[in-house]
Motif scaffolding. Structure first.
Motif, PDB file in Angstrom:
ATOM      1  N   SER A 259       0.817  -1.212   0.000  1.00  0.00           N
ATOM      2  CA  SER A 259       0.000   0.000   0.000  1.00  0.00           C
ATOM      3  C   SER A 259       0.849   1.259   0.000  1.00  0.00           C
ATOM      4  CB  SER A 259      -0.951  -0.005   1.203  1.00  0.00           C
ATOM      5  OG  SER A 259      -0.238  -0.089   2.425  1.00  0.00           O
ATOM      6  N   HIS A 267      -2.088   6.924  -5.633  1.00  0.00           N
ATOM      7  CA  HIS A 267      -3.410   6.300  -5.489  1.00  0.00           C
ATOM      8  C   HIS A 267      -3.870   6.206  -4.032  1.00  0.00           C
ATOM      9  CE1 HIS A 267      -2.871   5.399  -9.653  1.00  0.00           C
ATOM     10  NE2 HIS A 267      -1.930   4.491  -9.446  1.00  0.00           N
ATOM     11  N   LEU A 270      -7.818   6.482  -3.360  1.00  0.00           N
ATOM     12  CA  LEU A 270      -8.573   5.328  -3.871  1.00  0.00           C
ATOM     13  C   LEU A 270      -8.336   4.093  -3.010  1.00  0.00           C
ATOM     14  CD1 LEU A 270     -10.335   3.950  -6.002  1.00  0.00           C
ATOM     15  CD2 LEU A 270      -8.258   3.600  -7.371  1.00  0.00           C
ATOM     16  N   VAL A 271      -7.078   3.867  -2.635  1.00  0.00           N
ATOM     17  CA  VAL A 271      -6.746   2.712  -1.796  1.00  0.00           C
ATOM     18  C   VAL A 271      -7.450   2.817  -0.440  1.00  0.00           C
ATOM     19  CG1 VAL A 271      -4.868   1.571  -0.545  1.00  0.00           C
ATOM     20  CG2 VAL A 271      -4.551   2.250  -2.928  1.00  0.00           C
ATOM     21  N   THR A 274     -11.259   2.020  -0.850  1.00  0.00           N
ATOM     22  CA  THR A 274     -11.482   0.595  -1.090  1.00  0.00           C
ATOM     23  C   THR A 274     -11.246  -0.219   0.180  1.00  0.00           C
ATOM     24  OG1 THR A 274     -10.748   0.885  -3.392  1.00  0.00           O
ATOM     25  CG2 THR A 274     -10.793  -1.372  -2.511  1.00  0.00           C
ATOM     26  N   ALA A 277     -14.103   0.138   2.651  1.00  0.00           N
ATOM     27  CA  ALA A 277     -15.262  -0.680   2.259  1.00  0.00           C
ATOM     28  C   ALA A 277     -15.052  -2.139   2.664  1.00  0.00           C
ATOM     29  CB  ALA A 277     -15.489  -0.568   0.751  1.00  0.00           C
ATOM     30  N   LEU A 278     -13.821  -2.633   2.519  1.00  0.00           N
ATOM     31  CA  LEU A 278     -13.503  -4.001   2.965  1.00  0.00           C
ATOM     32  C   LEU A 278     -13.625  -4.127   4.477  1.00  0.00           C
ATOM     33  CD1 LEU A 278     -10.387  -4.901   0.767  1.00  0.00           C
ATOM     34  CD2 LEU A 278     -12.699  -5.844   0.583  1.00  0.00           C
TER      35      LEU A 278
END
Length: 397
Positions: A259, A267, A270-271, A274, A277-278
């Motif tokens: 990461s 990024h 965005l990372v 995401t 959300a996980l």
């Protein structure tokens, strides 16, 4: 930055943070030995977290004034003293005192992270931060595996005795092996503390800090409470077997080691979205603990992947935004981490005692949703902050 330096700093982070979290798989044994009731067991972890909070405010800013090599060695030596007190504690308050003292000086982790960021070329900062902070993950999760085994063989006190020895050895290695890092900043301690307070009104800092608060509160809810239902019906697992769940978390977190490189590539936002959300999704699997251990393992992997990815991304963003005061920035950011972890640790055992595993599950999922919501509104916070100075300038014209 030589790979040996990265490895040593990762070990420093791992041992220091383990002094705060190693008791999680053996809370029941500690409470039984020291006479602490079940609904208060979370305070064994919260004591270290509250000590950590004090260290973040009072000690970490020193890294922007003094030689970080000497700070790392001194703080590790005091971590060794605190864990030694815990190992020989005759009663609950002695153990709480030792854990709080170890927590105060476990902020050597943030000094090591700031040191890493300051000596890394910009194009490699995320990569180096990812490697060094992997030591934090190994310390938090790997310590559970070792702690469970040690507790089964020699009792829970042996865990803190081993940590005291390791911290002492690393203090000597840090003093002799790390390059000197003399500060040229002439700012006084009071000025540095005031600059720390000023960060809390900066939109970029505040949004990342709030994400960290909810993130680590959710993390603490799982890891401070999971040992209790696993030790009871229907599973009746030993401390060693409970500790092995740390391997699942370790696999998930180390899976997020890249990461930092994603952040180097631009990024980071965005990372973070995401991964959050996980984190929310992970609680759907974790909630199945009373009926399914495989689903629990899946949830643990997802949760720890998400936590590591977001944490590295946050630190990369903040050290890039405030390159001239990395220690102060990391210390202030970790205030949110410490408060969140303490909240999760204290609340989860009380909720489990009152309503069973459904309580920690709902709490953990709610905290994860709060982190995701904060990420979603963060650009608006930054946008308003940019517009205000422009409007003020226009009014002057």
């Amino acid at each position: 930055m030589h790979w040996r330096t990265r490895l040593l700093l990762a070990a420093v982070c791992g041992v220091a943070v383990a002094s705060v979290y190693a008791g999680q798989p053996v809370l029941g044994a500690m409470g039984g030995d020291l006479g602490v009731p079940a609904d208060s067991l979370g305070w064994f972890v919260a004591a270290g977290q509250l000590g950590y909070l004090a260290g973040l405010v009072l000690l970490v800013p020193l890294g922007d004034m003094l030689d970080r090599r000497r700070l790392i060695a001194a703080h590790l030596a005091l971590v060794a003293a605190g864990t030694a007190v815990t190992a020989v504690a005759p009663g609950a308050w002695a153990a709480f005192s030792g854990l709080a003292a170890a927590g105060v000086f476990a902020v050597v982790v943030q000094t090591a992270v700031a040191y890493t960021a300051s000596i890394s070329p910009p194009a490699e900062r995320g990569r180096n931060l990812g490697v060094v902070t992997s030591g934090v993950v190994i310390g938090i999760l790997g310590a559970r595996i070792v702690a469970g085994v040690l507790a089964d063989v020699w009792g829970w006190r042996s865990i803190y005795l081993v940590l005291a020895v390791l911290a002492g050895v690393l203090a000597l290695l840090g003093l002799t092996s790390l390059p000197a890092d003399a500060r040229t900043d002439t700012a006084r301690y009071g000025q540095v503390l005031r600059s720390l307070g000023g960060l809390f009104v900066q939109p970029v800092f505040l949004s990342r800090g709030l994400i960290a608060f909810f993130l680590f509160a959710s993390f603490g809810t799982l890891w401070s409470g999971m040992a209790l239902p696993l030790a009871g019906a229907p599973w009746h697992l030993s401390e060693a077997r409970i500790g092995l769940f740390g391997a699942a978390g370790l696999a998930g977190a180390l899976g997020a080691a890249r990461s930092g490189r994603w952040g180097d590539a631009g990024h980071a936002r965005l990372v973070t979205g995401t991964a959050l959300a996980l984190l929310v999704a992970s609680w759907a699997a974790i909630g199945q603990l009373p009926w399914s251990l495989p689903l629990l393992v899946l949830g643990v992997i997802l949760l720890d992947f998400a936590v590591q990815a977001v944490h590295v991304g946050n630190q990369h963003t903040l050290t890039t935004a405030y390159p001239d005061r990395t220690s102060t920035t990391i210390g202030a950011y970790m205030v949110f981490y410490s408060l969140g972890s303490a909240l999760g640790a204290a609340a989860t055992t009380a909720l489990f005692d009152a309503v069973g595993w459904v309580g920690p599950t709902v709490l953990g999922a709610t905290l994860a949703l709060c982190a995701l919501a904060t990420w979603a509104v963060a650009p608006r916070m930054a946008g308003r902050a940019v517009r205000r100075p422009r409007l003020a300038q226009a009014e002057k014209v």
